[in-house]
Design a protein around this motif. Structure first.
Motif, PDB file in Angstrom:
ATOM      1  N   ALA A 117      -9.020   5.535   4.963  1.00 45.02           N
ATOM      2  CA  ALA A 117      -8.332   6.574   4.476  1.00 45.02           C
ATOM      3  C   ALA A 117      -7.121   7.144   5.289  1.00 45.02           C
ATOM      4  O   ALA A 117      -6.387   7.237   4.575  1.00 45.02           O
ATOM      5  N   LEU A 118      -6.818   6.999   6.587  1.00 43.47           N
ATOM      6  CA  LEU A 118      -5.804   7.519   7.380  1.00 43.47           C
ATOM      7  C   LEU A 118      -4.538   6.539   7.173  1.00 43.47           C
ATOM      8  O   LEU A 118      -3.768   6.620   6.321  1.00 43.47           O
ATOM      9  N   VAL A 119      -5.065   5.368   6.802  1.00 51.05           N
ATOM     10  CA  VAL A 119      -3.588   4.274   5.842  1.00 51.05           C
ATOM     11  C   VAL A 119      -3.646   4.408   4.765  1.00 51.05           C
ATOM     12  O   VAL A 119      -2.110   4.618   4.300  1.00 51.05           O
ATOM     13  N   PHE A 120      -4.529   4.930   3.994  1.00 51.47           N
ATOM     14  CA  PHE A 120      -4.155   5.220   2.715  1.00 51.47           C
ATOM     15  C   PHE A 120      -2.936   7.003   2.422  1.00 51.47           C
ATOM     16  O   PHE A 120      -2.537   6.766   1.686  1.00 51.47           O
ATOM     17  N   ARG A 121      -3.073   7.507   3.182  1.00 53.31           N
ATOM     18  CA  ARG A 121      -2.973   8.561   3.760  1.00 53.31           C
ATOM     19  C   ARG A 121      -1.125   8.293   4.041  1.00 53.31           C
ATOM     20  O   ARG A 121      -0.220   9.163   3.954  1.00 53.31           O
ATOM     21  N   ALA A 122      -1.092   7.417   4.698  1.00 52.50           N
ATOM     22  CA  ALA A 122       0.121   7.384   4.904  1.00 52.50           C
ATOM     23  C   ALA A 122       1.005   6.326   3.353  1.00 52.50           C
ATOM     24  O   ALA A 122       1.461   6.452   3.898  1.00 52.50           O
ATOM     25  N   MET A 123       0.355   5.545   3.236  1.00 49.95           N
ATOM     26  CA  MET A 123       1.007   5.111   1.892  1.00 49.95           C
ATOM     27  C   MET A 123       2.190   5.841   0.938  1.00 49.95           C
ATOM     28  O   MET A 123       1.444   6.958   0.963  1.00 49.95           O
ATOM     29  N   PRO A 167      -7.365  11.025   0.522  1.00 52.68           N
ATOM     30  CA  PRO A 167      -7.306  10.935   2.054  1.00 52.68           C
ATOM     31  C   PRO A 167      -7.504  12.233   3.079  1.00 52.68           C
ATOM     32  O   PRO A 167      -8.255  12.421   3.755  1.00 52.68           O
ATOM     33  N   LEU A 194     -10.701   6.288   9.255  1.00 52.51           N
ATOM     34  CA  LEU A 194      -9.469   4.939   9.340  1.00 52.51           C
ATOM     35  C   LEU A 194      -8.694   4.337   7.693  1.00 52.51           C
ATOM     36  O   LEU A 194      -7.882   4.343   7.545  1.00 52.51           O
TER      37      LEU A 194
END
Lengths: 340, 293
Positions: free
Chosen positions: B126-132, B167, B124
């Motif tokens: 990693a998902l937030v990092f992916r969205a940065m 991520p 999860l």
């Protein structure tokens, strides 16, 4: 898998993400509350036989000492966040007091760079996300209806707008919509206005960027929907046909519900991606008419004077925006996790 | 499927074919147009008089004695040293793919085999990092990289791209490893292997389809990157994409735009080949996360 083994396998990637994703976020937060030191100015008296003149000069040694003592700059707290280039509370309040109508207020808000960037980013997001998903669905349905032998090449050509480098795909379109390019000339001819330039008008620039965004992201939706269409249960389709469901009804009540989870997934991915729209604005050289949040940070970082603090503050606000957009997913996951 | 195809009305069929033809034109024509135009002079490709000039190239004929000229390519690759950027891009892309796959496979494997809750939370995060947006991270790098003299070098950009790529790599590889039955490595463990030996001798031989697909996307990320390479690399270390952007930034001298057009074609050509050879893997990669939900 035991904790120690897990750690050993996961450590390299954890370190990479910690150092280069988590730390920079901390770093921008810190940078955003410090401003660069002012130069120490001293007054020098130059005396010549003809008299004395006073001039100001920069005390290099003192400035350097100040910088060395406190390399981050001077602490300014939240002032960068509320200055004119960012949240601009004072200016917003002022605009609110002075404007008679909502439209007037919006127009005044558009003069503030942060709100302008936010407005474009959200407009882009709101238009491109559904349009590209819809276009992708239509292409997927059409490809699914043609003979199998033609599907391979069709998929190949359909993938191209997405695979090509965003900066380059946008450049290719930009050259075509140039007033001397083929699309630009065609638009001039259609509008019967030889001086019409798509690049000179703000609304038309926004439209161009949205068209580019739809063009370049529709293939992703197409591929995902096409894969989804291959898994539509055939017996459900057949029993619907036996019950006399028309083609439209089969699409409406069997196929589309089957594709629904994919749609949710794609909205999530596309919202994340569209929120960071950046390269097309560089390619279209459209900074004067349309700025996204990412482009706003980029122009702060790239100018003659690197406005690190300003860029950092915008970055923090952008990250906050990402978290707000993701919050439905995070909350839903949190709930599911709580149940499990 | 065949039965429904037969029962389709002529109008609907015509509509489908017409729509697809329109879409394909939309998808391919810009590339074809730019490829064709890259062999013309600027006066033809950007013609004030008529668009037909870009097709037949009268000015190109006048200047170079033939309707096609390689002047744009010669200018970009030799005069403006685009070959240097191409080599830089090659170095960056190869390193990013190799490193991000090596640490990504280890991490993804661990995540797919862990039964604890933290594996879920890590995904999860990693998902937030992916969205940065990468540019927000870049504005965090600049100050420390200046102070530690790391700015401008290829290895710096490579390490940063590997990290930004993690991520996504983790998500993809975790879902691939979950498709490899747990019994495989568990039976190896029963036979006395350590977890690492099980990974080495049992998982590595069967993981290649997933790794290749993920590698393709790492390749695309590194190859297509503009944000990181434009902000973190010095001028002589520039990769291809920022180099093209710099063609546009410099004052618009005659022919400079054609350098950009020809280098755009040069950068797109490898991507064409990539899609041609790996179409199936790319499609499966795009749908891997989605179709399973």
């Amino acid at each position: 898998m035991r904790h120690a083994t897990f750690l050993r396998f996961f450590l390299p990637t954890a370190i990479a993400m910690l150092l280069f994703i988590a730390m920079p976020i901390v770093s921008v937060v810190v940078q955003s509350v410090y401003a660069p030191h002012d130069r120490v100015v001293i007054e020098v008296e130059n005396c010549t036989p003809f008299g004395c003149t006073k001039s100001t000069a920069i005390d290099q040694a003192a400035t350097q000492k100040l910088r060395d003592e406190n390399p981050l700059g001077r602490f300014v707290g939240g002032t960068i966040y509320v200055d004119r280039s960012h949240l601009a509370f004072a200016e917003v309040a002022e605009a609110w007091r002075q404007s008679a109508t909502a439209g007037d207020f919006a127009a005044r808000l558009m003069n503030l760079p942060f709100y302008k960037a936010l407005a474009f980013t959200l407009t882009y997001l709101v238009f491109v996300t559904p349009l590209s998903i819809l276009l992708g669905l239509l292409v997927a349905l059409a490809v699914n209806a043609i003979p199998r032998i033609l599907r391979g090449p069709t998929i190949f050509f359909s993938l191209l707008p997405m695979i090509v480098t965003p900066l380059i795909g946008a450049l290719i379109l930009f050259w075509m919509v140039d007033s001397r390019g083929i699309i630009g000339a065609a638009v001039q001819w259609l509008a019967n206005d030889p001086d019409l330039s798509l690049k000179a008008s703000t609304p038309l620039t926004w439209v161009m960027l949205i068209v580019y965004g739809t063009w370049s992201t529709a293939p992703f939706a197409f591929v995902v929907y096409y894969a989804g269409l291959q898994t539509v249960p055939q017996d459900t389709i057949e029993s619907a046909m036996l019950d006399g469901a028309s083609r439209w009804h089969r699409l409406r009540y069997v196929v589309l519900p089957h594709l629904m989870p994919l749609t949710t997934f794609m909205f999530l991915i596309k919202i994340m991606d569209n929120f960071r729209v950046f390269e097309p604005i560089v390619s279209f050289n459209a900074g004067a008419h349309a700025q996204s949040l990412s482009y706003f940070i980029y122009s702060d970082l790239g100018g003659e004077t690197r406005l690190l603090s300003s860029a950092a503050a915008t970055s923090v606000l952008t990250v906050a925006g990402v978290l707000v957009l993701l919050s439905p997913v995070l909350v839903r996951t949190w709930r599911q996790f709580g149940k499990a | 499927m065949t039965r429904s195809a037969r029962s389709r009305s002529v109008t609907l069929n015509a509509l489908i074919v017409g729509f697809l033809a329109f879409w394909l034109l939309l998808a391919i024509f810009p590339f074809f147009w730019t490829l064709w135009g890259s062999f013309k002079v600027e006066g033809d490709f950007f013609s004030k008089a008529t668009w037909q000039n870009a097709v037949f190239g009268p000015l190109t004929l006048l200047e170079h004695g033939s309707a096609f000229t390689g002047a744009g390519y010669r200018g970009a690759w030799i005069q403006e040293e685009f070959w240097r950027s191409a080599l830089n891009s090659l170095a960056v892309v190869v390193c990013v793919v190799v490193f991000s796959l090596s640490i990504g496979t280890l991490g993804g494997y661990a995540l797919s085999r862990s039964t604890y809750r933290y594996a879920f939370w890590l995904l999860l995060i990693a998902l937030v990092f992916r969205a940065m947006p990468p540019i927000t991270l870049v504005s965090g790098y600049l100050l420390p990289f200046y102070q530690w003299n790391l700015w401008g070098h290829l290895p710096t950009a490579i390490v940063v791209l590997v990290a930004i790529n993690q991520p996504f790599t983790l998500w993809m590889l975790t879902s691939f490893f979950r498709n490899i039955p747990k019994d495989l490595d568990e039976s190896a463990r029963v036979d006395g292997c350590t977890q690492f030996q099980a990974f080495r001798h049992v998982i590595i031989p069967v993981m290649w389809p997933g790794v290749i697909t993920t590698g393709l996307f790492s390749f695309l990320l590194a190859y297509n990157d503009f944000v990181v390479t434009a902000m973190l690399l010095s001028k002589q270390n520039q990769t291809m994409i920022p180099k093209i952007a710099s063609f546009l930034g410099t004052t618009q001298t005659e022919g400079n735009v054609m350098f950009a057009v020809s280098s755009v074609v040069s950068v797109t050509a490898p991507l064409f080949l990539l899609v041609m050879f790996f179409q199936r893997q790319i499609v499966s990669g795009l749908t891997a996360g989605a179709v399973k939900g």
